[in-house]
Design a protein around this motif. Structure first.
Motif, PDB file in Angstrom:
ATOM      1  N   ALA A 251      43.868 -16.995 143.208  1.00  0.00           N
ATOM      2  CA  ALA A 251      42.472 -17.386 143.454  1.00  0.00           C
ATOM      3  C   ALA A 251      41.975 -16.836 144.790  1.00  0.00           C
ATOM      4  N   SER A 252      42.510 -15.672 145.196  1.00  0.00           N
ATOM      5  CA  SER A 252      42.159 -15.145 146.517  1.00  0.00           C
ATOM      6  C   SER A 252      40.655 -14.856 146.608  1.00  0.00           C
ATOM      7  N   HIS A 253      40.071 -14.433 145.480  1.00  0.00           N
ATOM      8  CA  HIS A 253      38.638 -14.137 145.485  1.00  0.00           C
ATOM      9  C   HIS A 253      37.826 -15.407 145.773  1.00  0.00           C
ATOM     10  N   LEU A 258      34.521 -18.728 149.461  1.00  0.00           N
ATOM     11  CA  LEU A 258      34.211 -20.008 150.094  1.00  0.00           C
ATOM     12  C   LEU A 258      34.581 -20.014 151.568  1.00  0.00           C
ATOM     13  N   GLY A 259      35.243 -18.965 152.021  1.00  0.00           N
ATOM     14  CA  GLY A 259      35.708 -18.925 153.406  1.00  0.00           C
ATOM     15  C   GLY A 259      36.706 -20.032 153.683  1.00  0.00           C
ATOM     16  N   ALA A 260      37.512 -20.363 152.682  1.00  0.00           N
ATOM     17  CA  ALA A 260      38.468 -21.472 152.823  1.00  0.00           C
ATOM     18  C   ALA A 260      39.659 -21.024 153.665  1.00  0.00           C
ATOM     19  N   ALA A 261      40.040 -21.861 154.640  1.00  0.00           N
ATOM     20  CA  ALA A 261      41.217 -21.564 155.462  1.00  0.00           C
ATOM     21  C   ALA A 261      42.401 -22.296 154.847  1.00  0.00           C
ATOM     22  N   LEU A 262      43.400 -21.535 154.388  1.00  0.00           N
ATOM     23  CA  LEU A 262      44.557 -22.175 153.757  1.00  0.00           C
ATOM     24  C   LEU A 262      45.558 -22.597 154.831  1.00  0.00           C
ATOM     25  N   THR A 401      38.944 -26.498 150.357  1.00  0.00           N
ATOM     26  CA  THR A 401      37.712 -25.701 150.362  1.00  0.00           C
ATOM     27  C   THR A 401      36.720 -26.197 151.393  1.00  0.00           C
ATOM     28  N   GLY A 402      37.004 -27.338 152.019  1.00  0.00           N
ATOM     29  CA  GLY A 402      36.058 -27.900 152.980  1.00  0.00           C
ATOM     30  C   GLY A 402      34.877 -28.591 152.298  1.00  0.00           C
ATOM     31  N   ALA A 403      34.996 -28.880 150.991  1.00  0.00           N
ATOM     32  CA  ALA A 403      33.913 -29.584 150.285  1.00  0.00           C
ATOM     33  C   ALA A 403      33.762 -30.981 150.886  1.00  0.00           C
ATOM     34  N   ALA A 404      32.531 -31.345 151.209  1.00  0.00           N
ATOM     35  CA  ALA A 404      32.322 -32.643 151.847  1.00  0.00           C
ATOM     36  C   ALA A 404      32.452 -33.774 150.837  1.00  0.00           C
TER      37      ALA A 404
END
Ligand code: AMO
Length: 421
Positions: A251-253, A258-262, A401-404
């Protein structure tokens, strides 16, 4: 013959006439030419045409064209001299333009129209990350000799503390939607020693929060022949590492979009005892508050450089009757939580494994044995010391994903107010 290809594969077909199939993502009319951007499961592709009337957004189309290299086109190629066949035309336009990169619509608007809004690349991305996470969970546990199980979601008694269950009418008898596969996964340790389940669980959550759903996906595991809860925590560490590995690979794309930091998973995730957590946060309640969980996560990052933190040894009073006590510390258990970025992500622990201990534990809590007869069968026939855990998939994806709001990480959330779509 004209071959059907994915938009992401166009570059491999330069000079050839090929067909792509998907949805009209966007139409753009310039003075002398028009662009039709088609979205399929692999991404976007552009066709260039001088046709005046292009099918509207979200039409399902098949576009046959010649692949031409053009550095200004998305992906470096485009389809020229296209023939466009409309397979299915939409009855109406989506509630907002799905081609605009940023979603400005409110969450209720997004959720009310989920069948179409989830097609937006940014709204779809968390679901791709969830899917990759589940694949990684399965892979990691398969590697460790676990067997996947499927347990009933219609059950005769509550498993976790009784208040938040949905009652249903089962052929005229009272029944419940399962709050967790707890009892069944324990019974299946007697069959396979190591089991896991990925499935829905139901909680009649009376509170309207950003981290509770009435139905969520639980990633459960249970294993036998453990020394104590620490063996369970080690397996959980492997499962989480496997989930991240799979997210990176599959799911790298979506992660990039989303600019998610893993996070990194430390070889050994730091752990703090409940009583120490209370001392550090200066509280004395028998449970951790969300504010304490946030504080402890910050502390773990500061002190141990870890975004994950185990809290072990929760008090007996706050854990279900099946929890194994800590043999060395009266009043405390071999139960743990895993905190991730300020939120409780996982609950787990060692369980009681002897029939007599269950009888005593239920009596101590003033519960009768009768509703648990089916469950307790397993323990009449010999069970090894065992333990397990459950990880909430939506919370995981929200934190990654940083979803609030947890509602952004599941396609069709169920909560206090929402029952459709
Ligand atoms: P528990 O009830 O703590 O434990 O649930 C385990 C994990 O599930 C997630 N979770 C939720 N996610 C979304 N909405 C909710 N309403 C919700 N409630 C819980 C959390 C939580 O950590 N049987 C035990 C697990 C075990 O010991 O194996 C159990 O169900 O991420």
């Amino acid at each position: 013959m004209i071959s059907r290809v994915l938009s992401a594969e166009l570059a491999q077909h330069a000079g050839q006439r090929v067909t792509i199939a998907g949805w009209v993502h966007r139409r753009r009319h310039l003075k002398s030419v028009s662009f039709l951007v088609v979205r399929d499961r692999s991404g976007l592709a552009q066709a260039v045409t001088d046709l005046p009337d292009l099918p509207t957004e979200e039409s399902v189309v098949e576009v046959t064209g010649t692949v031409e290299v053009n550095s200004r086109a998305p992906g470096g190629v485009e389809l020229v001299r296209p023939e466009i066949e409309v397979v299915s035309a939409p009855a109406e336009a989506p509630p907002f333009d799905l081609y605009r990169p940023v979603v400005t619509a409110s969450l209720p608007t997004v959720l009310d129209h989920a069948p179409v809004t989830l097609r937006h690349p940014r709204l779809r991305a968390p679901l791709e990350i969830s899917a990759a996470s589940v694949a990684g969970f399965r892979q990691a546990l398969d590697r460790l000799g676990f067997t996947e199980i499927h347990t009933p979601k219609i059950v005769a008694s509550a498993t976790e503390s009784g208040a938040n269950v949905f009652g249903i009418d089962y052929f005229g008898r009272p029944a419940y939607l399962a709050q967790s596969p707890q009892f069944y996964k324990q019974a299946m340790v007697g069959v396979f020693e190591r089991v896991y389940e990925v499935g829905p669980v139901f909680r009649a959550e009376p509170h309207d929060t950003v981290r509770h759903l009435a139905q969520y996906t639980s990633l459960d595991a249970e294993l036998g022949f453990v020394r104590d809860h620490r063996d369970v925590m080690a397996v959980l560490r492997e499962a989480v590492a496997g989930m991240l590995e799979s997210v990176r690979a599959r799911a790298s794309h979506a992660v990039e979009l989303l600019g998610a930091a893993l996070p990194e998973v430390p070889a050994e995730i730091p752990a703090v005892h409940f009583s120490e957590a209370q001392r550090l946060t200066g509280e004395s309640e028998p449970d951790l508050s969300p504010a304490q969980e946030r504080w402890l996560s910050e502390w773990a990052l500061r002190e141990h450089g870890s975004e994950f933190l185990f809290v072990t040894g929760y008090p007996m009073a706050k854990r279900p009757f099946y929890t194994h006590p800590d043999p060395d510390r009266p009043g405390y258990t071999n139960g743990f939580d895993l905190l991730f970025r300020g939120l409780e992500l996982v609950t787990g622990g060692q369980r009681l494994h002897r029939y007599d201990d269950y009888v005593r534990a239920l009596a101590e809590r003033g519960e009768s044995l009768e509703p648990y007869e089916g469950y307790l069968q397993a323990f009449r026939y010999g069970m090894p010391p065992h333990g397990g855990f459950a990880l909430g998939l939506e919370r995981w994806t929200a934190r990654l994903t940083g979803a609030a709001n947890i509602r952004q990480t599941t396609a069709f959330p169920r909560d206090l107010h929402r029952l459709s779509p």
